[in-house]
Scaffold this active site. Structure first.
Site, short mmCIF file in Angstrom:
data_model
loop_
_atom_site.label_atom_id
_atom_site.label_comp_id
_atom_site.label_asym_id
_atom_site.label_seq_id
_atom_site.Cartn_x
_atom_site.Cartn_y
_atom_site.Cartn_z
N ILE A 144 0.83 -1.21 0.00
CA ILE A 144 0.00 0.00 0.00
C ILE A 144 0.87 1.26 0.00
O ILE A 144 0.44 2.32 0.45
CB ILE A 144 -0.97 -0.01 1.19
CG1 ILE A 144 -0.24 -0.06 2.52
CG2 ILE A 144 -1.93 -1.18 1.08
CD1 ILE A 144 -1.15 0.06 3.74
N THR A 161 4.08 0.92 1.26
CA THR A 161 4.95 0.73 2.41
C THR A 161 6.29 0.09 2.08
O THR A 161 7.16 0.02 2.93
CB THR A 161 4.22 -0.14 3.45
OG1 THR A 161 3.66 -1.28 2.79
CG2 THR A 161 3.09 0.63 4.11
N ARG A 166 14.79 -5.42 14.01
CA ARG A 166 15.68 -5.33 12.85
C ARG A 166 15.10 -4.39 11.79
O ARG A 166 13.91 -4.48 11.45
CB ARG A 166 15.86 -6.72 12.24
CG ARG A 166 16.82 -6.73 11.05
CD ARG A 166 16.81 -8.07 10.34
NE ARG A 166 17.18 -9.16 11.23
CZ ARG A 166 18.44 -9.52 11.50
NH1 ARG A 166 19.44 -8.86 10.95
NH2 ARG A 166 18.67 -10.53 12.31
N ASN A 209 14.72 -2.49 5.67
CA ASN A 209 15.13 -1.60 4.59
C ASN A 209 15.14 -0.19 5.18
O ASN A 209 14.10 0.35 5.54
CB ASN A 209 14.16 -1.68 3.41
CG ASN A 209 14.56 -0.76 2.25
OD1 ASN A 209 14.81 0.42 2.43
ND2 ASN A 209 14.58 -1.31 1.04
N LYS A 241 15.56 2.70 3.94
CA LYS A 241 14.88 3.76 3.19
C LYS A 241 13.37 3.67 3.37
O LYS A 241 12.71 4.69 3.67
CB LYS A 241 15.24 3.69 1.70
CG LYS A 241 14.57 4.78 0.86
CD LYS A 241 14.99 4.68 -0.60
CE LYS A 241 16.42 5.11 -0.79
NZ LYS A 241 16.80 5.19 -2.23
N LYS A 263 10.11 -5.99 14.08
CA LYS A 263 8.78 -5.62 14.53
C LYS A 263 8.20 -4.58 13.56
O LYS A 263 8.87 -4.13 12.64
CB LYS A 263 8.84 -5.05 15.96
CG LYS A 263 9.30 -6.06 16.99
CD LYS A 263 9.18 -5.55 18.42
CE LYS A 263 10.30 -4.65 18.81
NZ LYS A 263 10.37 -4.39 20.28
N VAL A 265 6.72 -1.10 11.95
CA VAL A 265 7.16 0.29 12.01
C VAL A 265 6.12 1.26 11.46
O VAL A 265 6.08 2.42 11.82
CB VAL A 265 8.49 0.48 11.24
CG1 VAL A 265 8.35 0.13 9.78
CG2 VAL A 265 9.02 1.90 11.40
N GLY A 266 5.20 0.80 10.62
CA GLY A 266 4.35 1.71 9.86
C GLY A 266 3.59 2.73 10.68
O GLY A 266 3.44 3.88 10.27
N GLU A 267 3.08 2.32 11.86
CA GLU A 267 2.23 3.22 12.64
C GLU A 267 2.95 3.89 13.81
O GLU A 267 2.41 4.81 14.42
CB GLU A 267 1.02 2.44 13.15
CG GLU A 267 0.13 1.97 12.01
CD GLU A 267 -0.84 0.89 12.43
OE1 GLU A 267 -2.05 1.06 12.22
OE2 GLU A 267 -0.39 -0.15 12.96
#
Length: 734
Positions: free
Chosen positions: A468, A470, A615, A618, A620, A688, A690-692
């Protein structure tokens, strides 16, 4: 057999591999396609004889449809059908529902609920006919509640209670007792909800903009009353979701019904206004936070009570106190969420449900406590980190909050902050600094992925997992490339097709770690086969640049070890680790604002976020996710608010002209610090979500900076100039 994650994986496998691509800031492989305009989104697929459908919204707030006057519309140029079926959705599905939400559009539950679909040869013809369609109603709007009534609120879940809160507050040296309000929010994804449906006999193919295909396939099949084996959903590129596309919604079911009736493909694209009016909102909240602390600033009492709303019959309630439960100490506590029924569009998951609005209030309350105790806000938080989950004693899997605060403070220059408000003025601008913690629960979700090492040494990763925006294509490819020792340009990732193994889906910040772990498991199985062919153990096998080697064994090209394509499927699902340890991600925000002494305008001048989330797969894409979350926090703090008409419950600001998301001019230079860590309890790849995380607490940091700048403590979000202006100090004063 599904790999239930019951024991922590401490092997550090991805630290012992040699390819060197994991964690690197690699470009997204689909990036050029998106820049060139060659990545097709849901509405952009060319289908022969594709008709166009436009949804028609109810003009009442509640009641029933009694008649639809089709004939006049069917006589209009190009009009093919007017669809209004008991299988059309009244409400979109909540995330991970896996079944049809409430159907039968003849009952109207909220203003502008879709009640019919007009289909024509062209979009313009369908739009004109939809506007002309006359619908009769039994209007029961007078019986509806358009404003949340806390007197009608019921517990959303069992409250968390421990100790004697009242006694602890009475005996505390310092007490904060404050009420906060946060406005409702919408996801406002760039790509609107859209679908193209096409039937071949009994089999349906739907091109859609959806986040969780394994659930969406079941939801769509259930809505249509058919077996999921007859449904295929294609969603390889999604132009943002943020929770709004977790479940199936109106356009997909309507397109499928119309396509079946007409025997030809049908496209349904929601307008921006329709998305705002009928897809998920974040509930508004009222929150009361009480903190009691000793003279040393250590919390002895903590209460966080919240009031939210939703449509009658909806189980979802914004989990406002989710982070409060685990973030800070305080053995005497009360956490509760109450939910009121209201006739507004469905409330559901919007990016970082719970923590996004709960933490911004909690972090302001903690700032108030820091002032009351005379402690630096960083030091106050440091003193109040519990050794184990309060009230339960569950240990934390990992927690880099102190490191995040220290790294962020140093990079930002927190030591230059003046603790007293109104200490710094530049012309007509008050300047201030603020900080806040970041925290977000971590979840490992069930996922599958198929990996093939081809006879010529290419790697193919296949899963229905979605991207989406991400970075799923990049991250999943990096896991496979690292594990199988192939250059990244020899890896192909195929996503967004429900006929592929079911990934975790994009939601809840669990996608990369969960589906990435499934890819990892599949690659482990391939490595075991290669090791056997090379004549070494799996632990001794070294794969790099297409070569296989081990100590004491002659190196060989991987292709020499293959008799053909080698395919394995990896599976993962949560196990006992989710119960044995408490898993979350952590970080800290630091920001500087300028508040205009005459107008109350707030400008964010700079912002730093430091984050620890296991960890980094990526660097970026992870940084981009953190930046995006911080921008959401800016919106929550300063600009974003849904506005409903209290007379009939309709959404007033239903587009991006009136719902104010931050734009480029609102965003200052922002720094992101990624704290590398390994959390073997969280997933086999020790990562774990990270998006939110980047939104959780960000608005609180901005509010704290505003107070430090001008001395005004606002507890109502967003902090618009009209709310600040009446409380500002005399701009001509000393």
């Amino acid at each position: 057999m599904t790999d239930s994650y019951d024991e922590p994986d401490r092997r550090d496998m991805l630290d012992r591999t040699r390819q060197g691509v994991i964690g690197q800031p690699l470009d997204r492989p689909e990036g050029p396609l998106k820049v060139w305009g060659c990545a097709p989104y849901a509405a952009e697929y060319a289908r022969d004889r594709c008709a166009e459908g436009v949804l028609v919204g109810a003009t009442i707030s509640a009641g029933r449809v009694t008649a639809i006057h089709r004939d006049a519309v069917l006589a209009m140029p190009g009009v093919l059908a007017v669809i209004s079926s008991e299988r059309m959705l009244r409400r979109p599905a909540q995330g991970t529902a896996g079944e049809a939400p409430e159907q039968d559009v003849s009952r109207v539950d909220y203003p502008m609920q879709p009640v019919a679909l007009v289909v024509a040869e062209t979009f313009e013809q369908a739009t004109a006919a939809a506007k002309a369609l006359r619908v009769d109603y039994d209007d029961r709007s007078g019986d509806a509640a358009f404003v949340p009534d806390e007197a009608q609120a019921e517990p959303a879940d069992d409250p968390v209670e421990a100790g004697d809160l009242d006694a602890a507050l009475s005996g505390a040296d310092h007490v904060v007792d404050a009420e906060f309000t946060t406005a409702g929010h919408v996801s406002a994804a760039m790509e609107p909800h859209a679908a193209i449906a096409e039937w071949q006999g009994d089999d349906l193919t739907l091109w859609g903009s959806l986040q969780m295909l394994s659930f969406n396939r079941a939801e769509l099949a259930d809505s249509l009353g058919i077996d999921p084996d007859h449904v295929r959903i294609l969603s390889p590129y999604v132009g943002g979701g943020f929770g709004s596309k977790l479940g199936i919604s109106h356009e997909a079911v309507a397109a499928a019904l119309a396509a079946r009736e007409l025997g030809r493909p049908v496209r349904v694209v929601m307008s921006r206004q329709q998305v705002f009016q009928s897809i998920m909102r974040r509930s508004e909240t009222r929150q009361r936070i009480r903190l009691g602390a000793g003279s040393d600033g250590r919390l002895t009492a903590l209460a966080h009570e919240a009031w939210v709303s939703n449509l009658p019959g909806e189980d979802f309630s914004e989990p406002v106190t989710q982070a409060t439960e685990f973030l800070y100490a305080g053995e005497n506590r009360l956490l509760s969420v109450m939910k009121s029924p209201v006739t507004r569009l469905t409330a559901g998951s919007v990016r970082a449900p719970g923590e996004a609005v709960g933490m911004q209030a909690l972090e302001v309350a903690m700032d108030e406590l820091a002032i009351a105790t005379g402690l630096d806000p960083v030091e106050l938080r440091r003193r109040n980190l519990p050794e184990a989950l309060p009230g339960e004693g569950t240990p934390y899997s990992s927690r880099r909050l102190i490191e995040a605060m220290e790294a962020g403070a140093k990079a930002f220059g927190w030591d230059q902050r003046a603790p007293e408000p109104c200490a710094r003025r530049e012309g007509e601008w008050w300047i201030g600094m603020g900080m806040a913690s970041a925290a977000r629960v971590n979840i490992l979700a069930k996922a599958e992925a198929r990996v093939t090492l081809t006879a010529d040494g290419h790697v193919v990763v296949e899963t229905d997992h979605t991207d989406i925006g991400t970075g799923s294509y990049a991250v999943l490819g990096q896991v496979a490339a690292e594990m199988l020792g192939q250059p990244i340009d020899r890896v192909t990732v195929k996503l967004g097709d429900s006929s592929l193994p079911p990934g975790a889906g994009s939601g809840g910040s669990w996608g990369a770690s969960s589906t990435g772990s499934a890819v990892f498991r599949a690659c482990e199985a391939i490595r075991a086969t290669l090791a056997q062919s090379l004549g070494c153990s799996g632990d001794d096998l070294v794969l790099q640049d297409g070569q296989a080697s081990a100590e004491g064994v002659e190196a060989r090209a991987v292709t020499e070890l293959l008799s053909g394509d080698l395919t394995r499927t990896g599976r993962i699902e949560p196990g006992e680790q989710m119960e044995k340890v408490h898993q979350a991600t952590y970080g800290a925000f630091f920001c500087e604002v300028a508040v205009n002494a005459f107008t109350g305008e707030t400008r964010l001048r700079r912002m730093t976020g430091a984050f620890g989330f296991g960890r980094v797969l990526n660097a970026k894409t992870a940084r981009s996710q953190c930046l995006g979350g911080m921008v959401w926090g800016i919106g929550s703090a300063l600009t974003e608010a849904l506005s409903f008409d209290d007379r009939d419950g309709h959404l007033v600001n239903h587009d991006l002209a009136e719902y104010h998301v931050p734009v480029a001019r609102d965003i200052p230079p922002m720094e992101v610090i990624l704290l590398e860590e390994r959390d073997p309890h969280a997933s086999p790849i020790q990562a774990k979500g990270v998006g939110e995380l980047g939104i959780c607490g960000a608005a609180g940091a901005i509010a704290n900076a505003v107070h430090n700048a001008c001395g005004v403590r606002l507890r109502d979000f967003p902090m618009t100039p009209d709310r600040l202006l009446p409380h500002l100090p005399d701009p001509f004063g000393d």
